[in-house]
Enzyme design. Structure first.
Site: not given
Ligand code: AMP
Ligand code: ZN
Length: 112
Positions: A30, A85, A98, A100
């Site tokens: 992340d 989420n 995704h 986590h």
């Molecule tokens: P969610 O809130 O469950 O949709 O989580 C999305 C996640 O994607 C967050 O933890 C972000 O920090 C992560 N994220 C967003 N852009 C990127 C990126 N370019 N590379 C890696 N992680 C990302």
């Protein structure tokens, strides 16, 4: 989907800090980690939310991949948390499914 951030990662249009990859899933760190270990595991095919996941085999493979990565990261025995989420009230920001994987510190409960 061409306008999906995580599809762009699968298609190598955006670089990722890759942890694991096979024919069905991709795992990467992340960009804004919420724990010492914070890895995202995604299906390579576009699935917008958990509500749209219709393949039980893929669901199982995603979970098994999380557990395998936890082991390779050295946090399987100490413990970790897996979070999905879903939609706005669930805190979803990226609409490509995704999982986590969070570990390396003590987690609190209930989640915020
Ligand atoms: P969610 O809130 O469950 O949709 O989580 C999305 C996640 O994607 C967050 O933890 C972000 O920090 C992560 N994220 C967003 N852009 C990127 C990126 N370019 N590379 C890696 N992680 C990302
Ligand atoms: Zn996508």
């Amino acid at each position: 989907m061409t306008d999906c951030l995580f599809c762009k990662m699968v298609n190598q249009a955006i670089p990722v800090d890759k942890v694991f990859e096979d024919e069905r899933v991709l795992a990467f760190r992340d960009i804004n980690p919420k724990a010492p270990t914070h890895i995202l595991v995604i299906p390579k095919q576009h699935v917008a939310t958990l509500n749209d996941l219709q393949d039980p085999s893929l669901a199982g493979h995603l979970l098994q991949t999380v557990a395998q990565i936890a082991a390779s990261e050295g946090i399987a025995d100490t413990g970790y948390r897996t979070v999905i989420n879903c939609n706005a009230a669930g805190g979803q920001e990226v609409y490509h499914l995704h999982l986590h994987l969070l570990g390396g510190r003590q987690m609190s409960w209930p989640a915020g």
